[in-house]
Structures are given as structure tokens and as C-alpha cells.
Design a protein around this motif. Structure first.
Motif, PDB file in Angstrom:
ATOM      1  N   PHE A 170       0.691  -1.217   0.075  1.00 15.69           N
ATOM      2  CA  PHE A 170      -0.156   0.217  -0.031  1.00 15.69           C
ATOM      3  C   PHE A 170       0.796   1.189  -0.072  1.00 15.69           C
ATOM      4  O   PHE A 170       0.625   2.474   0.080  1.00 15.69           O
ATOM      5  N   SER A 177      -0.995   4.216  -1.874  1.00 17.73           N
ATOM      6  CA  SER A 177      -1.680   3.554  -3.054  1.00 17.73           C
ATOM      7  C   SER A 177      -2.021   4.708  -4.098  1.00 17.73           C
ATOM      8  O   SER A 177      -3.063   4.839  -4.286  1.00 17.73           O
ATOM      9  N   TYR A 180      -4.120   3.856  -7.211  1.00 19.26           N
ATOM     10  CA  TYR A 180      -5.434   3.449  -6.648  1.00 19.26           C
ATOM     11  C   TYR A 180      -6.267   4.742  -6.769  1.00 19.26           C
ATOM     12  O   TYR A 180      -7.355   5.108  -7.280  1.00 19.26           O
ATOM     13  N   CYS A 230       2.018  -2.505  -5.642  1.00 22.25           N
ATOM     14  CA  CYS A 230       1.416  -1.450  -4.758  1.00 22.25           C
ATOM     15  C   CYS A 230       0.009  -1.404  -5.404  1.00 22.25           C
ATOM     16  O   CYS A 230      -0.046  -1.424  -6.551  1.00 22.25           O
ATOM     17  N   GLU A 231      -0.895  -1.427  -4.670  1.00 20.83           N
ATOM     18  CA  GLU A 231      -2.264  -1.289  -4.981  1.00 20.83           C
ATOM     19  C   GLU A 231      -2.546  -0.255  -5.939  1.00 20.83           C
ATOM     20  O   GLU A 231      -2.156   0.796  -5.946  1.00 20.83           O
ATOM     21  N   HIS A 278      -4.640  -9.467  -0.283  1.00 23.26           N
ATOM     22  CA  HIS A 278      -5.762  -8.319   0.164  1.00 23.26           C
ATOM     23  C   HIS A 278      -6.603  -8.228  -1.009  1.00 23.26           C
ATOM     24  O   HIS A 278      -6.517  -8.266  -2.054  1.00 23.26           O
ATOM     25  N   THR A 281      -7.913  -5.199  -3.214  1.00 21.64           N
ATOM     26  CA  THR A 281      -6.851  -4.924  -4.119  1.00 21.64           C
ATOM     27  C   THR A 281      -6.929  -5.469  -5.694  1.00 21.64           C
ATOM     28  O   THR A 281      -6.554  -5.118  -6.807  1.00 21.64           O
ATOM     29  N   GLN A 282      -7.383  -6.826  -5.288  1.00 15.11           N
ATOM     30  CA  GLN A 282      -7.573  -7.779  -6.563  1.00 15.11           C
ATOM     31  C   GLN A 282      -8.714  -7.725  -7.468  1.00 15.11           C
ATOM     32  O   GLN A 282      -8.769  -7.821  -8.799  1.00 15.11           O
TER      33      GLN A 282
END
Length: 785
Positions: A170, A177, A180, A230-231, A278, A281-282
Motif C-alpha cells: 500500500f 496507494s 489507486y 502496490c495497489e 488483500h 486490491t484484486q
């Protein structure tokens, strides 16, 4: 190998809510698309209330406060103060992206013109900030420097382009993130552009897309994979959608480049290696692959997306349709070992419903919407408090665990606040669909009026489902003609649906989870479906005697009282050979009382999603009468053991609790309090520690620490007055339970001392704990340690 629909649905039938009756070998080859959200107006219901509460919440938020960092970091004067919570951290800016999407959806769902005006205003402000920077970048994310100050997060990207990459799950070069956050803004701008053709939004998008194209062009493949560790949200989906809008293959290439091989390659190979990843995240990565399949037809993308959906819904989901414990996937089919106060992050379900819509659009099957309905009703609807407009982060399923909602102070801005404001802007989006042959599909029984452009029709769906069994669809206007109407028959109904047309019983064709009536329809025609809303039991995966109670699609919960009163009683259990026979319906639909089966007392059952400020029990241990007698005996023995240790205790440390930590002089570095399954604790990350004082007394002593038995692998040392007394490794050794480890202390270590210092020290690249309490107690007389 490509996965076909039959493989998908047969695999998904392992899930408790996807019954084999809905799975047919034949496929129609039809695709489907939902009615536009703007064509739907909700009639009075809990869903309509949620949309209205959310609309008022969106009005309450200040665009200028959400724009604060966008202007500040671009060198422009902010027009309002910065919000708190996550918006004051390095993930700042993610909320504005969600807000843009929610504004568009609310405008479509309700026609509120202020929503459109606000979205256009925000786009104009962002365009000014983008022009001032002059690089194509626009953003509000921050970067935390080593001295703790937060600065403009854009400064991490030139470092990354030089190969200076420090990527974690993260954290990327000191930003939380960041990709993200970029994805949320990207998605919001795409929605504004789609909503009414805002050309300025597209200009912003192309500039932003070009900026990150240059960032990734500077990286080799290994560096790209390191950054993607990282996300990054669903940034691949955003680039795919930009390609769909513009036809520019640069953006398709970028969508392909944003591919996390560590996660996605096993899924494409139909391997479930999700444990310890996590969860949220996926999910967006798979939504991105689903969009790429729609644009390119690449079977590998379709396989990964469908296999992921089947595994998550069938092997990693709780009874309410949510998934993950403490935000992470666990091993498949272990739900019974992970019923905690940190289950079911809302963002996960928000994204799973998006993925479900993609899969359904390819090849409609009612089983997909059996999952959708369950998660939408029981999880999404429970995640908003209609009295305040606040949102949950987690929806806890542990007995007595209250939901925690964001407050009217607007000081949280968690990720789930963002996905929450979207989820409750669009409850009409999946009720009505049309297939490519011109047939009508009703997938959700939510009261609504709809315009159906293809048939020049107006529809009204009247229902009090899931509290009452009948749903009635009326063609108030329609261009007369013959076409099929498909009404979803959920798998749990076991084919027991009754259908009438204009009040007369008909025998529909049952196929793919639908009752299908193909006839010539005229204005005034009404078709109704009645579904059996009977109680049933579902077993939690991993333990057939851990059960939940459902009524139709609705998860039922035992009402344990107001959330303001801490639950400190034993978890209720259900005892008997015919549990459902002991449920008595109340005068109010959807409420029941039990007779003679509740332990320690009988219970009142109510819809789980409505337990906004109440405490609930959702999962119950099930016992026969004989097994319950044995359970009581085991419970009594365990209480005696604990009482004996308590009587011999010299000192007890309640980690993670403010006053006990002060009383014991706790010091720490890179260490954090945690809470899990109703117990507080503390951990320390690599490079850190925590230490505290404990009282002693003469004689042999034992140091006891409590751990959770499902922790991911970690190793740490335990020191007493700087002497190592043990090295502890945790590696999911005792699934589903807390456990104690005793460390006998050499008498010389405590002799003559009034207290000792106890330190937990993680090994390099590992963690210490979490530790859920430490006790120092005397050895029982006559026992040698």
C-alpha cells in the motif's frame, strides 16, 4: 483453456446461494444489457430511501473542500479548507473520483440537476489545475517525507521513472496507494464524460493518461511489476475504457501493461491462490480484464475473470455475499473459522457486483443474479445508516459486534465511504435488462417505473419483496408485439414459482434460472410472480454445524439489543433436531421468534440489513440435545482452567488498551494497536518493537502470551530484561481460535526484582504478534517447569 458458461455455473453451484436447479446445459448465445439508469425511477421502498438519503449526503459535501489539494499542489489558492480523515492523508483525492461518479449516477437516477452542475464545476476546476501544472498530471495525492511532512505526491513519479522504486502493498515511495487514487479520479472523469458528453472531462483524461503512459514507458518489465506490487485499483479498466471511447491503441497498450502477473497469471490458469492476498486490491484488476475481453475477445482475460468470480462467490464469501477477513482472503472454504468483527469490507462487494454485471452481460444466467441479489440486499443495504447517511467500512458478522458508520462530521473518507456514495446512488441499475433478441429480463424485484426505449414501453414493477412473495409487472404502455418476458426464479426457490398473466395462472418455460412467458403483449397487461419465502438453513463452509438462517434472499439475524450496550454474554447457540419448526412468524412480515431452541435463551430474528444501530447474531453453532450437554461440560471445564490461572496471576497486561498500556509504561516503535474478534492487542513491524513492565513475585514464574491461530507467517523474539527467553513463530498453526503459549522463566531472571521489562522484537522483514494479552503467573505447587 477457455472456460465456458457451463463450467462457470457448475462450479458456482458449490455456493450455497447458487442451486443446481438454475444451471442448464444449453446456452442461448444471447448477450444482455441493462436499462439505462436514467430510464429507471424507484418507487417507495428501502432502496428508494437509500438513494434519497445518499442524495442529501452528496449535497452536504463541499466540492471545494474535496478540491483543496488539487488546487494547492498545482500552485493555486484553495477555496475551502481540507477535509479530515483519509483526505488529510497521502491517499487524498480518491474521494473526489467517487464523488464525481456518484453525482452522475444520482443525476441519472433522480434527475437532480444540482448533481450535474456540481460535476461540471469540478471538471472545470480540475482543468485549471491541470493547465497550471502543464504536465498532464492532475491530482491531490500526497507523499510523506521522512520528517513526516506531507507534500505534493507528484514528486514520486520522476523518482520511479529513474528506477528509484520502493513499492509495498500500500506504499509507493511514501505515498499511500497512489495509482489507486489516480484510478478513482480517472473513473469519475470517464463517468462525467459518458453522462452527458462533457468534452472537458475527455481533455483531462487524455492528459492524465498521457502522463502515466510516460511514467510506465521509462520502466522495464521487472520495474513495472515492482510498481504494480502496490495497489493500483482498476486503472487497467480505465485505460481500456479510454481506448473504447477514443479508438487510440496507445490506451489499449497501457491497459495491457497494467497486469499484475503474480495475482492474475494463476487465475488465468484456473488456480485459486487467493489466500493471504488483500481482497479489494484484486477485484478491480479482474473487472479490468473483463472489460478487455469485451473489447478484444481475448479468452485468457475471460477465463481469469470468470474463474475468479466463481472462486470468490462459491468458496470465499460469507452468507451476506461479502468476502475477506481483516481485508484479506483466507484459504478457500474456511468461512466458519473467520467470523469476526472485521469481515466483509464494503468496497469488495461493490466491486464484485460490478464484475457480476460484466459476466451476466456476456451470457445471461439467473444464477449470477442470485449472488448479486444476495450481496446487494444483505451487504450493500446494510452498509448505509439511513438515519445519518453514514457508511460502514466493515460489516461485522461476529456475534454482538456493532457496525461502525462514518459520522455526520464527515471526518472519515475511508475507501468504503467513496464506494458507498456510489452504491446508494444507483439502486435501479440492475432491475431490468434486455437481451439482444429483444426480450425483457427482470432480475431484481425492486419497486420501480421504467422506460423501455426498444419497445416504446413504460413498465411498473410493484412489490414488497422480500417481505411479501408477489411481484407484479405492468405494461402501462407498450408497442404491441410478441416478445419473451423472463422473470428470475432464484435457486433457493427450487422451481416453486407461480406465474399469472392478467390474473390467470400460466405455465412458463423454466430455463437458465427464469420463468419465461413468450406472448403478444399489449398496454395494460400484467404478469406476476410469486416466490416461496420460506426459512432455510445454510451451513458455513468449513463447519457444517456453523449455520445461518435465511428467508428467501434475506439473511436473518438474532436481535441482541442496542449497539450502545456492549455485548459481553456467551454467543447464542441453536439446539434441537428440527430447528426451523421452532420459528414462529410475528405479525410483521420478516420477523420471527424461536421457541425452545435458543441457548442460553430464545431469540427474536429480524432482517440483518436493518440492524443499523443494533447488535446481531448471524452465525450460530448448531447442536443436537446430546451434543449440547457435552458442550456445556467442556465450557465448564475451560472456565475452571481460566479461573485457576487467574488466581495464580501476578500481573496481566491488556495490550492495545490505553490505560493498561500507560499503567505498564509501554514504549514502542513501528508498533500499532489492533482489535480482532472482540479482543484488543498490539503488533510491531520490522524494525520496531514494543516493551512494557510487569510485576513479579518470588518463586518460579511463567510468562503467557495469547495469539490468534490464523496469522500469516511471522517470527519474533521475546526478551525479559533484555534476555531472550523464546523465539516464537506464528504460521496459521491453530486455525479459528485464540491460543496461549507459556514461556517458563528461569528463576534467576526474576529473583530479587519487583518488576521486569518484557519486549517483543520482530525478526527482519517480519512482524511481532499481534499479541492479545500477556500474563505472568506462578507455577502450580508441585509442578516442575
Amino acid at each position: 483453456m477457455p472456460i465456458d458458461r457451463r463450467e462457470l455455473m457448475l462450479g458456482a453451484a458449490a455456493s450455497a446461494w447458487i442451486m443446481p436447479q438454475t444451471v442448464l446445459a444449453a446456452t442461448t448465445g444471447h448477450s444482455a444489457k441493462p436499462f439505462p439508469l436514467a430510464a429507471i425511477r424507484l418507487r417507495p421502498s428501502d432502496y428508494a430511501t437509500a438513494v434519497e438519503v445518499n442524495r442529501l449526503y452528496l449535497h452536504r459535501l463541499s466540492p471545494d473542500r474535496l478540491l483543496h489539494n488539487f488546487r494547492k499542489y498545482a500552485g493555486l489558492e484553495p477555496k475551502a479548507e481540507l477535509y479530515g480523515g483519509w483526505e488529510s492523508d497521502t491517499i487524498a483525492g480518491h474521494t473526489l473520483g467517487h464523488y464525481l461518479t456518484a453525482l452522475v449516477q444520482t443525476w441519472e437516477q433522480t434527475g437532480d440537476g444540482e448533481m450535474r452542475q456540481r460535476a461540471d464545476y469540478i471538471v472545470t476546476e480540475l482543468a485549471e489545475a491541470q493547465a497550471k501544472r502543464g504536465t498532464g498530471y492532475v491530482g491531490a495525492l500526497g507523499r510523506k517525507r521522512k520528517d513526516g511532512t506531507i507534500v505534493d505526491g507528484e514528486e514520486i513519479f520522476p523518482e520511479i521513472m529513474k528506477g528509484q522504486i520502493k513499492s509495498g502493498g500500500f506504499d509507493l515511495n511514501g505515498a499511500w496507494s497512489p495509482l489507486y487514487t489516480v484510478h478513482k479520479l480517472f473513473a469519475g472523469l470517464l463517468d462525467v464524460h459518458a453522462g452527458w458528453g462533457n468534452a472537458q472531462a475527455m481533455t483531462l483524461l487524455v492528459g492524465l493518461a498521457g502522463y502515466f503512459e510516460r511514467v510506465f514507458a521509462a520502466l522495464d518489465d521487472a520495474q513495472t511489476q515492482e510498481v504494480l506490487g502496490c495497489e493500483y485499483g482498476g486503472l487497467n479498466e480505465s485505460y481500456a475504457e479510454l481506448y473504447a471511447r477514443t479508438g487510440d491503441r496507445r490506451w489499449l497498450a497501457m491497459a495491457r501493461k497494467l497486469y499484475d502477473r503474480r495475482v492474475l497469471d494463476p487465475l488465468a490458469a484456473r488456480e485459486d491462490k487467493l489466500a493471504n492476498f488483500h481482497a479489494n486490491t484484486q477485484v478491480p484488476k479482474l473487472i479490468g480484464l473483463a472489460r478487455l475481453y469485451e473489447l478484444t475477445g481475448a479468452e485468457k482475460d475471460r477465463t481469469a475473470a470468470t474463474f475468479f468470480w466463481e472462486r470468490v462467490t462459491g468458496h470465499h464469501s460469507y452468507v451476506i455475499g461479502g468476502n475477506a477477513d481483516r481485508e484479506y482472503f483466507t484459504a478457500p472454504d474456511t468461512i466458519a473459522q473467520h467470523i469476526t468483527e472485521q469481515t466483509c469490507e464494503h468496497c469488495n462487494t461493490y466491486n464484485m457486483l460490478k464484475l457480476t454485471r460484466h459476466l451476466y452481460g456476456w451470457q445471461p444466467d439467473g444464477a449470477l443474479f442470485d449472488y448479486y441479489e444476495r450481496a446487494h440486499l444483505n451487504h450493500v443495504m446494510s452498509a448505509q445508516d439511513p438515519s445519518t447517511g453514514g457508511f460502514t467500512y466493515m460489516t461485522p458478522l461476529m456475534t454482538g459486534a456493532p457496525r461502525e458508520y462514518s459520522t455526520v462530521k464527515d471526518d472519515a473518507f475511508w475507501c468504503c465511504v467513496g464506494s458507498g456514495m456510489e452504491s446508494h446512488a444507483k439502486h435501479g441499475e440492475s432491475i431490468f435488462w434486455e437481451d439482444d433478441a429483444g426480450g425483457l429480463i427482470v432480475n431484481l424485484y425492486i419497486p420501480a417505473d421504467a422506460d423501455w426505449a426498444r419497445r416504446k414501453a413504460k413498465l411498473t414493477l410493484d412489490t414488497r419483496y422480500p417481505f411479501e412473495p408477489e411481484s407484479r409487472l405492468t405494461f402501462t404502455r407498450v408497442k404491441a408485439g410478441r416478445f419473451p418476458v423472463a422473470l428470475r426464479v432464484p435457486g433457493w426457490a427450487a422451481g416453486k414459482a407461480a406465474v399469472t398473466v392478467n390474473g390467470s395462472a400460466v405455465t412458463p418455460v423454466f430455463q437458465r434460472g427464469y420463468a419465461i412467458i413468450d406472448r403478444r403483449w399489449i398496454a395494460g397487461d400484467t404478469v406476476a410472480i410469486t416466490l416461496p419465502l420460506e426459512l432455510r438453513i445454510e451451513e458455513a463452509s468449513g463447519d457444517a454445524d456453523t449455520i445461518a438462517i435465511l428467508r428467501g434472499p434475506m439473511v436473518m439475524a438474532a436481535d441482541l439489543g442496542p449497539a450502545s450496550v456492549k455485548w459481553d454474554k456467551a454467543d447464542p447457540a441453536l439446539v434441537g433436531s428440527d430447528l426451523l419448526a421452532a420459528f414462529t412468524p410475528a405479525a410483521t412480515p420478516g420477523r420471527y421468534a424461536t421457541r425452545g431452541i435458543g441457548r442460553p435463551a430464545d431469540l427474536e430474528f429480524v432482517p440483518f440489513y436493518k440492524q443499523y444501530q443494533r447488535q446481531s447474531a448471524v452465525y450460530f453453532k448448531r447442536f443436537s440435545d446430546a451434543a449440547w450437554v457435552r458442550q456445556e461440560a467442556a465450557f465448564t471445564a475451560e472456565q475452571a482452567r481460566l479461573k485457576d490461572i487467574a488466581a495464580r496471576s501476578v500481573d496481566t497486561m491488556f495490550l492495545g488498551e490505553m490505560q493498561p498500556e500507560r499503567d505498564h509504561g509501554l514504549t514502542s516503535e513501528i508498533s500499532y494497536p489492533v482489535a480482532y474478534r472482540g479482543r484488543n492487542g498490539r503488533d510491531a513491524r520490522s524494525g520496531g518493537y514494543f516493551e512494557f513492565a510487569m510485576k513479579t513475585k518470588p518463586g518460579p514464574l511463567v510468562l503467557q502470551a495469547t495469539y490468534w491461530g490464523d496469522e500469516r507467517s511471522r517470527t519474533f523474539d521475546i526478551l525479559v530484561d533484555n534476555v531472550k527467553v523464546a523465539t516464537q513463530t506464528l504460521n496459521a498453526d491453530k486455525p479459528g481460535q485464540f491460543f496461549d503459549v507459556d514461556y517458563p522463566l528461569p528463576e534467576g531472571l526474576t529473583r530479587g526484582k519487583a518488576q521486569v521489562k518484557v519486549r517483543f522484537l520482530p525478526h527482519d522483514r517480519s512482524s511481532a504478534g499481534p499479541v492479545f494479552g500477556v500474563r505472568l503467573y506462578t507455577v502450580k505447587p508441585g509442578v516442575t517447569v
